[in-house]
Write a protein that holds these residues in place. Structure first.
Motif, PDB file in Angstrom:
ATOM      1  N   PRO A 280       0.312  -0.826  -0.047  1.00  9.52           N
ATOM      2  CA  PRO A 280      -0.305  -0.164  -0.204  1.00  9.52           C
ATOM      3  C   PRO A 280       0.887   1.040  -0.086  1.00  9.52           C
ATOM      4  N   PHE A 281       2.250   1.693   0.042  1.00 11.34           N
ATOM      5  CA  PHE A 281       2.807   2.092   0.602  1.00 11.34           C
ATOM      6  C   PHE A 281       3.073   3.051  -0.698  1.00 11.34           C
ATOM      7  N   SER A 282       2.682   4.136  -0.823  1.00 12.80           N
ATOM      8  CA  SER A 282       2.987   5.513  -2.287  1.00 12.80           C
ATOM      9  C   SER A 282       3.661   6.322  -1.838  1.00 12.80           C
TER      10      SER A 282
ATOM     11  N   ALA B  52      11.389  -0.100  -6.926  1.00  7.50           N
ATOM     12  CA  ALA B  52      11.963  -1.760  -7.285  1.00  7.50           C
ATOM     13  C   ALA B  52      10.685  -2.412  -6.679  1.00  7.50           C
ATOM     14  N   PRO B  53      10.353  -3.462  -6.920  1.00 12.17           N
ATOM     15  CA  PRO B  53       9.095  -4.455  -6.394  1.00 12.17           C
ATOM     16  C   PRO B  53       9.747  -4.399  -5.278  1.00 12.17           C
ATOM     17  N   HIS B  54       8.613  -4.243  -4.601  1.00 12.23           N
ATOM     18  CA  HIS B  54       8.898  -4.887  -2.762  1.00 12.23           C
ATOM     19  C   HIS B  54       8.835  -6.649  -2.247  1.00 12.23           C
TER      20      HIS B  54
ATOM     21  N   MET C 197      -1.737  -7.558   2.936  1.00 11.51           N
ATOM     22  CA  MET C 197      -1.231  -6.608   2.534  1.00 11.51           C
ATOM     23  C   MET C 197       0.283  -6.400   3.869  1.00 11.51           C
ATOM     24  N   SER C 198       1.459  -5.293   2.816  1.00 10.35           N
ATOM     25  CA  SER C 198       2.310  -5.705   3.442  1.00 10.35           C
ATOM     26  C   SER C 198       2.547  -3.960   4.801  1.00 10.35           C
ATOM     27  N   LEU C 199       2.554  -3.589   5.647  1.00  9.70           N
ATOM     28  CA  LEU C 199       2.668  -2.278   6.300  1.00  9.70           C
ATOM     29  C   LEU C 199       4.246  -2.961   7.305  1.00  9.70           C
ATOM     30  N   ILE C 200       5.058  -1.030   6.787  1.00  6.05           N
ATOM     31  CA  ILE C 200       5.642  -0.808   7.117  1.00  6.05           C
ATOM     32  C   ILE C 200       4.679   0.103   8.406  1.00  6.05           C
ATOM     33  N   SER C 201       5.323   0.932   9.135  1.00  8.37           N
ATOM     34  CA  SER C 201       4.449   1.556  10.000  1.00  8.37           C
ATOM     35  C   SER C 201       4.291   2.671   9.707  1.00  8.37           C
ATOM     36  N   LEU C 202       5.257   3.543   8.577  1.00  8.22           N
ATOM     37  CA  LEU C 202       4.938   5.015   8.089  1.00  8.22           C
ATOM     38  C   LEU C 202       3.607   4.631   8.042  1.00  8.22           C
TER      39      LEU C 202
ATOM     40  N   GLU D 153       9.219 -14.255   9.413  1.00 11.35           N
ATOM     41  CA  GLU D 153       8.866 -14.025   7.807  1.00 11.35           C
ATOM     42  C   GLU D 153       7.655 -14.585   7.370  1.00 11.35           C
ATOM     43  N   GLY D 154       7.101 -14.359   6.385  1.00  8.01           N
ATOM     44  CA  GLY D 154       5.509 -15.232   5.419  1.00  8.01           C
ATOM     45  C   GLY D 154       6.041 -16.039   5.346  1.00  8.01           C
ATOM     46  N   GLU D 155       7.002 -16.649   4.283  1.00 11.16           N
ATOM     47  CA  GLU D 155       5.969 -17.400   2.936  1.00 11.16           C
ATOM     48  C   GLU D 155       5.688 -18.291   4.168  1.00 11.16           C
ATOM     49  N   GLY D 156       5.984 -19.507   5.165  1.00 10.45           N
ATOM     50  CA  GLY D 156       5.979 -20.733   5.617  1.00 10.45           C
ATOM     51  C   GLY D 156       3.864 -20.478   6.257  1.00 10.45           C
TER      52      GLY D 156
ATOM     53  N   ASP E  84      20.904  -7.123   1.024  1.00 10.29           N
ATOM     54  CA  ASP E  84      20.947  -7.542   2.309  1.00 10.29           C
ATOM     55  C   ASP E  84      21.297  -6.509   3.121  1.00 10.29           C
ATOM     56  N   ASP E  85      20.815  -7.028   4.977  1.00 14.04           N
ATOM     57  CA  ASP E  85      20.923  -6.202   5.423  1.00 14.04           C
ATOM     58  C   ASP E  85      22.810  -6.615   6.023  1.00 14.04           C
ATOM     59  N   ASN E  86      23.373  -6.965   5.835  1.00 13.64           N
ATOM     60  CA  ASN E  86      24.414  -7.508   6.067  1.00 13.64           C
ATOM     61  C   ASN E  86      25.960  -8.304   5.003  1.00 13.64           C
TER      62      ASN E  86
HETATM   63  C1  B12 Z   1      15.417  -2.952   1.352  1.00 13.14           C
HETATM   64  C2  B12 Z   1      14.867  -1.986   2.369  1.00 13.14           C
HETATM   65  C3  B12 Z   1      14.017  -0.545   1.334  1.00 13.14           C
HETATM   66  C4  B12 Z   1      14.107  -0.820  -0.042  1.00 13.14           C
HETATM   67  C5  B12 Z   1      13.055  -1.525  -0.222  1.00 13.14           C
HETATM   68  C6  B12 Z   1      13.600  -2.596  -1.870  1.00 13.14           C
HETATM   69  C7  B12 Z   1      12.684  -3.270  -2.459  1.00 13.14           C
HETATM   70  N1  B12 Z   1      12.337  -3.549  -3.990  1.00 13.14           N
HETATM   71  O1  B12 Z   1      12.199  -3.514  -1.407  1.00 13.14           O
HETATM   72  C8  B12 Z   1      13.951   0.760  -0.530  1.00 13.14           C
HETATM   73  C9  B12 Z   1      15.413   1.472   0.026  1.00 13.14           C
HETATM   74  C10 B12 Z   1      13.342   0.714  -1.481  1.00 13.14           C
HETATM   75  C11 B12 Z   1      12.980   1.199   1.226  1.00 13.14           C
HETATM   76  C12 B12 Z   1      12.374   2.273   0.921  1.00 13.14           C
HETATM   77  C13 B12 Z   1      11.919   2.328   2.572  1.00 13.14           C
HETATM   78  N2  B12 Z   1      12.379   1.730   3.548  1.00 13.14           N
HETATM   79 CO1  B12 Z   1      12.979   0.454   3.621  1.00 13.14          CO
HETATM   80  N3  B12 Z   1      14.275  -1.838   4.289  1.00 13.14           N
HETATM   81  C14 B12 Z   1      14.827  -2.209   2.982  1.00 13.14           C
HETATM   82  C15 B12 Z   1      15.086  -2.908   4.110  1.00 13.14           C
HETATM   83  C16 B12 Z   1      16.464  -3.203   4.380  1.00 13.14           C
HETATM   84  C17 B12 Z   1      14.788  -5.328   3.835  1.00 13.14           C
HETATM   85  C18 B12 Z   1      13.595  -4.941   3.437  1.00 13.14           C
HETATM   86  C19 B12 Z   1      13.652  -6.582   2.972  1.00 13.14           C
HETATM   87  O2  B12 Z   1      13.402  -5.987   1.565  1.00 13.14           O
HETATM   88  N4  B12 Z   1      13.327  -7.447   3.419  1.00 13.14           N
HETATM   89  C20 B12 Z   1      13.722  -8.715   2.693  1.00 13.14           C
HETATM   90  C21 B12 Z   1      12.284  -9.627   2.639  1.00 13.14           C
HETATM   91  C22 B12 Z   1      12.268 -10.933   2.383  1.00 13.14           C
HETATM   92  O3  B12 Z   1      11.911  -9.184   3.557  1.00 13.14           O
HETATM   93  P1  B12 Z   1       9.609  -8.174   3.791  1.00 13.14           P
HETATM   94  O4  B12 Z   1      10.065  -7.498   3.237  1.00 13.14           O
HETATM   95  O5  B12 Z   1      10.380  -7.867   5.484  1.00 13.14           O
HETATM   96  O6  B12 Z   1       8.592  -9.121   3.869  1.00 13.14           O
HETATM   97  C23 B12 Z   1       9.207 -10.561   4.584  1.00 13.14           C
HETATM   98  C24 B12 Z   1       8.119 -10.252   5.977  1.00 13.14           C
HETATM   99  O7  B12 Z   1       8.239  -9.069   6.236  1.00 13.14           O
HETATM  100  C25 B12 Z   1       6.633 -10.556   5.785  1.00 13.14           C
HETATM  101  N5  B12 Z   1       5.734  -9.964   5.460  1.00 13.14           N
HETATM  102  C26 B12 Z   1       5.964  -9.371   4.932  1.00 13.14           C
HETATM  103  N6  B12 Z   1       4.745  -8.534   3.877  1.00 13.14           N
HETATM  104  C27 B12 Z   1       4.369  -8.843   4.185  1.00 13.14           C
HETATM  105  C28 B12 Z   1       2.431  -9.209   3.997  1.00 13.14           C
HETATM  106  C29 B12 Z   1       2.100 -10.421   4.561  1.00 13.14           C
HETATM  107  C30 B12 Z   1       0.647 -10.119   3.858  1.00 13.14           C
HETATM  108  C31 B12 Z   1       2.600 -11.318   4.646  1.00 13.14           C
HETATM  109  C32 B12 Z   1       1.596 -12.872   5.108  1.00 13.14           C
HETATM  110  C33 B12 Z   1       3.888 -11.604   5.297  1.00 13.14           C
HETATM  111  C34 B12 Z   1       4.852 -10.514   5.489  1.00 13.14           C
HETATM  112  O8  B12 Z   1       6.666 -12.269   4.976  1.00 13.14           O
HETATM  113  C35 B12 Z   1       8.281 -11.566   4.114  1.00 13.14           C
HETATM  114  C36 B12 Z   1       8.947 -12.273   3.217  1.00 13.14           C
HETATM  115  O9  B12 Z   1       9.036 -13.280   4.575  1.00 13.14           O
HETATM  116  C37 B12 Z   1      14.791  -3.922   5.701  1.00 13.14           C
HETATM  117  C38 B12 Z   1      15.191  -3.542   7.055  1.00 13.14           C
HETATM  118  C39 B12 Z   1      14.763  -5.108   7.344  1.00 13.14           C
HETATM  119  N7  B12 Z   1      15.797  -5.632   7.180  1.00 13.14           N
HETATM  120  O10 B12 Z   1      13.701  -5.717   7.271  1.00 13.14           O
HETATM  121  C40 B12 Z   1      14.238  -1.569   5.598  1.00 13.14           C
HETATM  122  C41 B12 Z   1      12.811  -1.249   6.519  1.00 13.14           C
HETATM  123  C42 B12 Z   1      11.144  -2.276   6.183  1.00 13.14           C
HETATM  124  N8  B12 Z   1      12.219   0.291   5.573  1.00 13.14           N
HETATM  125  C43 B12 Z   1      12.249   1.032   6.732  1.00 13.14           C
HETATM  126  C44 B12 Z   1      11.542   1.739   6.319  1.00 13.14           C
HETATM  127  C45 B12 Z   1      11.654   2.778   7.680  1.00 13.14           C
HETATM  128  C46 B12 Z   1      11.791   2.662   4.532  1.00 13.14           C
HETATM  129  C47 B12 Z   1      11.642   4.163   3.905  1.00 13.14           C
HETATM  130  C48 B12 Z   1       9.729   4.603   4.776  1.00 13.14           C
HETATM  131  C49 B12 Z   1      12.447   5.196   4.053  1.00 13.14           C
HETATM  132  C50 B12 Z   1      11.782   6.606   4.285  1.00 13.14           C
HETATM  133  N9  B12 Z   1      11.934   7.573   3.828  1.00 13.14           N
HETATM  134  O11 B12 Z   1      12.402   6.381   5.981  1.00 13.14           O
HETATM  135  C51 B12 Z   1      11.072   3.753   2.414  1.00 13.14           C
HETATM  136  C52 B12 Z   1       9.669   2.383   2.348  1.00 13.14           C
HETATM  137  C53 B12 Z   1       9.686   2.311   0.698  1.00 13.14           C
HETATM  138  C54 B12 Z   1       8.487   2.012   0.479  1.00 13.14           C
HETATM  139  N10 B12 Z   1       7.678   2.363  -0.510  1.00 13.14           N
HETATM  140  O12 B12 Z   1       7.924   1.184   0.924  1.00 13.14           O
HETATM  141  C55 B12 Z   1      11.817   0.346   7.592  1.00 13.14           C
HETATM  142  C56 B12 Z   1      10.618  -0.012   8.295  1.00 13.14           C
HETATM  143  C57 B12 Z   1      10.588   0.660   9.920  1.00 13.14           C
HETATM  144  C58 B12 Z   1       8.900   0.151  10.018  1.00 13.14           C
HETATM  145  N11 B12 Z   1       8.668  -0.326  11.765  1.00 13.14           N
HETATM  146  O13 B12 Z   1       8.267   0.168   9.570  1.00 13.14           O
HETATM  147  C59 B12 Z   1      13.269  -0.969   7.691  1.00 13.14           C
HETATM  148  C60 B12 Z   1      12.956  -2.282   8.658  1.00 13.14           C
HETATM  149  C61 B12 Z   1      14.188  -0.372   8.058  1.00 13.14           C
HETATM  150  C62 B12 Z   1      14.659  -0.004   9.719  1.00 13.14           C
HETATM  151  N12 B12 Z   1      16.024  -0.059   9.784  1.00 13.14           N
HETATM  152  O14 B12 Z   1      14.078   1.189   9.820  1.00 13.14           O
HETATM  153  N13 B12 Z   1      13.381  -0.483   1.917  1.00 13.14           N
END
Ligand code: B12
Ligand code: SF4
Length: 476
Positions: free
Chosen positions: A11-13, A21-23, A68-73, A122-125, A233-235
């Motif tokens: 939903p983040f826009s 890039a795609p999420h 839906m994927s939720l970040i706090s913002l 992590e949500g895949e499983g 990656d984080d690291n």
């Molecule tokens: C890479 C990254 C980005 C990239 C995104 C690249 C991309 N193509 O996706 C970029 C640089 C664009 C980015 C931007 C932002 N990011 Co960012 N980002 C990250 C980072 C480092 C990794 C996220 C990631 O891809 N992880 C790998 C994937 C596999 O994991 P995931 O996305 O978390 O999804 C898994 C689970 O969360 C869960 N899940 C997620 N969604 C859903 C939905 C459902 C239905 C289910 C069941 C499960 C599920 O399952 C997924 C698979 O396992 C994280 C830090 C972190 N380690 O998480 C910060 C992080 C997510 N970002 C954050 C923020 C704040 C932002 C921005 C708002 C930056 C800003 N302006 O301040 C923007 C918002 C962008 C947007 N439009 O959403 C914060 C969020 C904090 C919070 N509490 O919400 C984090 C945690 C960083 C931090 N340390 O503060 N980000």
């Protein structure tokens, strides 16, 4: 209850990351659904879709589950969106996941009655088991409602073997609308304990995919014409051997003319000359370092686990080799003084870097800083408010300290924005002197706020930038 048609929604826009890039999290969930025969569609509102498009999409696709994927913002806006979806489609089930849910847990379902399920970590499983119709209390990692109660089924075992999670092929994503760079997540988690970083809650266990598995993903996209990849990656360089093996594998498979970046920050203490030289040989051209402190006092306080000498050595090596280098700093952490911030500025000016970010420190619940600010009653706004509308890029402080009260922070951010612009201009001038005009224009547009925002509104402009950037990177 089985779910057979899942609509995945990002939903983040808003903001400058729009449509880049795609999420990745959604892409990973989608791939797991695809591999297990569950039908899904994707709506990335980051591409400019509005709530009315979401409602239209629901009407046409008729999903039985919204994911839906939720970040706090902006979370309050997303809760509103979900409430409207539920009001118009009372039978539709809603599951949410992502950092906001992992951090706030039950509170998310308490605050938004429209949400039926929450997925932690992590949500895949968990999502797959939900779709397969398992009883909620038997699905680990799930928050669900039982009459008036919200129940958590318990933590899911950590997936130690990341190769078991299929990497994304982006089926159903509008891949052509983003820049042509493919984001790679080659490892997850980070073992460090920096006091400001929510990763210790979101993703505390470091795990890495095997080099073969990572390069399979690169090769798959290479065969489809892609040459640009960003390791988010984080690291990324946590395990030295693995970095070398990834480079060897890229070379062995003959993947040439690559432009590889690590834009999310690599650890300076895991970096050395040999590693960065090897990475350069296979196409790495751009590295970010999460520096965070400008001197050993602050690095110690934020528990960064590395010294300023180590950090400087890594920056110098990277600059000497020719990398585009970005430095990332959080500003205003506990006990930081104006003079400590000046050390950050001095460090940024000392080396020929390409970019710098001075982030507003946001205390996320669960971090050490959050507890410290709470204990000391230093909040300027209640967390439920600032989590919704302040990000690390916003120039409004959300807490103050005796060393840096509110007014100094505001003034400081203004000053640091000036320093940032100056450093970018300086990088531009250096690049011009070297005759690298196409890439440097690209680099600067990417690095400068206003132009960057304008460009990211347009898919065509993004494509042009993309090409320029690639041409520069591969010309060296
Ligand atoms: C890479 C990254 C980005 C990239 C995104 C690249 C991309 N193509 O996706 C970029 C640089 C664009 C980015 C931007 C932002 N990011 Co960012 N980002 C990250 C980072 C480092 C990794 C996220 C990631 O891809 N992880 C790998 C994937 C596999 O994991 P995931 O996305 O978390 O999804 C898994 C689970 O969360 C869960 N899940 C997620 N969604 C859903 C939905 C459902 C239905 C289910 C069941 C499960 C599920 O399952 C997924 C698979 O396992 C994280 C830090 C972190 N380690 O998480 C910060 C992080 C997510 N970002 C954050 C923020 C704040 C932002 C921005 C708002 C930056 C800003 N302006 O301040 C923007 C918002 C962008 C947007 N439009 O959403 C914060 C969020 C904090 C919070 N509490 O919400 C984090 C945690 C960083 C931090 N340390 O503060 N980000
Ligand atoms: S700031 Fe970087 S090194 Fe520190 S815990 Fe977070 S991801 Fe790890």
């Amino acid at each position: 209850m089985r779910f057979e048609r899942v609509l995945l929604v990002n939903p983040f826009s808003s903001g400058e990351w729009r449509g880049i890039a795609p999420h990745i999290g959604q892409a990973s969930l989608a791939q797991t659904l695809l591999s297990n025969g569950v039908d899904y569609q994707v709506l990335d509102m980051n591409l400019g879709y509005q709530p009315k498009h979401l409602l239209q999409h629901i009407k046409e696709y008729k999903p039985d589950l919204i994911g839906m994927s939720l970040i706090s913002l902006e979370y309050k806006k997303f809760y509103g969106m979900l409430s409207e979806v539920k009001r118009l489609n009372p039978g539709l089930r809603i599951v949410v996941g992502g950092p906001h849910v992992t951090i706030l847990k039950e509170k998310v379902l308490e605050d938004c009655p429209a949400i039926d399920y929450g997925v932690l970590y992590e949500g895949e499983g968990t999502l797959l088991e939900l779709c397969e119709g398992n009883a909620p209390d038997k699905i680990k990692g799930l928050l669900f409602r039982d009459r008036n109660r919200i129940i958590f089924s318990g933590n899911r075992p950590v997936v130690w073997d990341l190769d078991k999670i299929p990497w994304p092929r982006y089926k159903g994503f509008e891949l052509e609308r983003y820049i042509r760079e493919i984001t790679i997540y080659s490892s997850r988690g980070c073992p460090h304990q920096c006091t400001f970083c929510p990763n210790r809650i979101i993703s505390p266990y470091y795990r890495a995919r095997t080099p073969n598995n990572v390069v399979d993903e690169i090769e798959y996209w290479y065969e489809r014409g892609h040459r640009q990849f960003n390791f988010d990656d984080d690291n990324f360089n946590m395990v030295r051997e693995r970095v070398f093996k990834i480079c060897d594998e890229i070379e062995r498979r003959g993947l040439k003319k690559l432009f590889l970046r690590c834009s999310n920050g690599i650890r300076a203490d895991r970096t050395d000359h040999e590693m960065l030289t090897r990475m350069w040989e296979v196409g790495f051209r751009y590295l970010a370092f999460g520096v965070d402190g400008g001197n050993n006092r602050i690095l110690g306080i934020v528990k960064k686990g590395e010294t300023i000498e180590t950090i400087e050595r890594a920056i110098k090596i990277a600059c000497d080799i020719g990398y585009g280098v970005k430095l990332l700093f959080v500003v205003g952490t506990p006990y930081e003084t104006r003079e400590d911030v000046e050390d950050k500025v001095r460090l940024s000016r000392k080396y020929p870097i390409q970019e710098v970010h001075f982030y507003n420190t946001i205390p996320y619940p669960g971090t050490e800083i959050y507890e410290w600010v709470k204990e000391n009653k230093y909040f300027l706004r209640p967390p439920e408010n600032y989590l919704n509308d302040i990000s690390c890029l916003t120039r409004e402080p959300v807490f103050e300290t005796p060393e840096l009260p509110k007014a100094s922070r505001i003034e400081l951010y203004k000053y640091l924005d000036g320093v940032r612009r100056q450093i970018h201009r300086e990088a531009l001038r250096r690049a011009l002197n070297r005759g690298k005009w196409p890439g440097l224009v690209a680099g600067q547009v990417l690095a400068n706020g206003l132009v960057e925002r304008l460009f990211y509104q347009s898919a065509l402009a993004r494509r042009v930038m993309d090409n320029l950037r690639y041409r520069l990177a591969t010309s060296r």
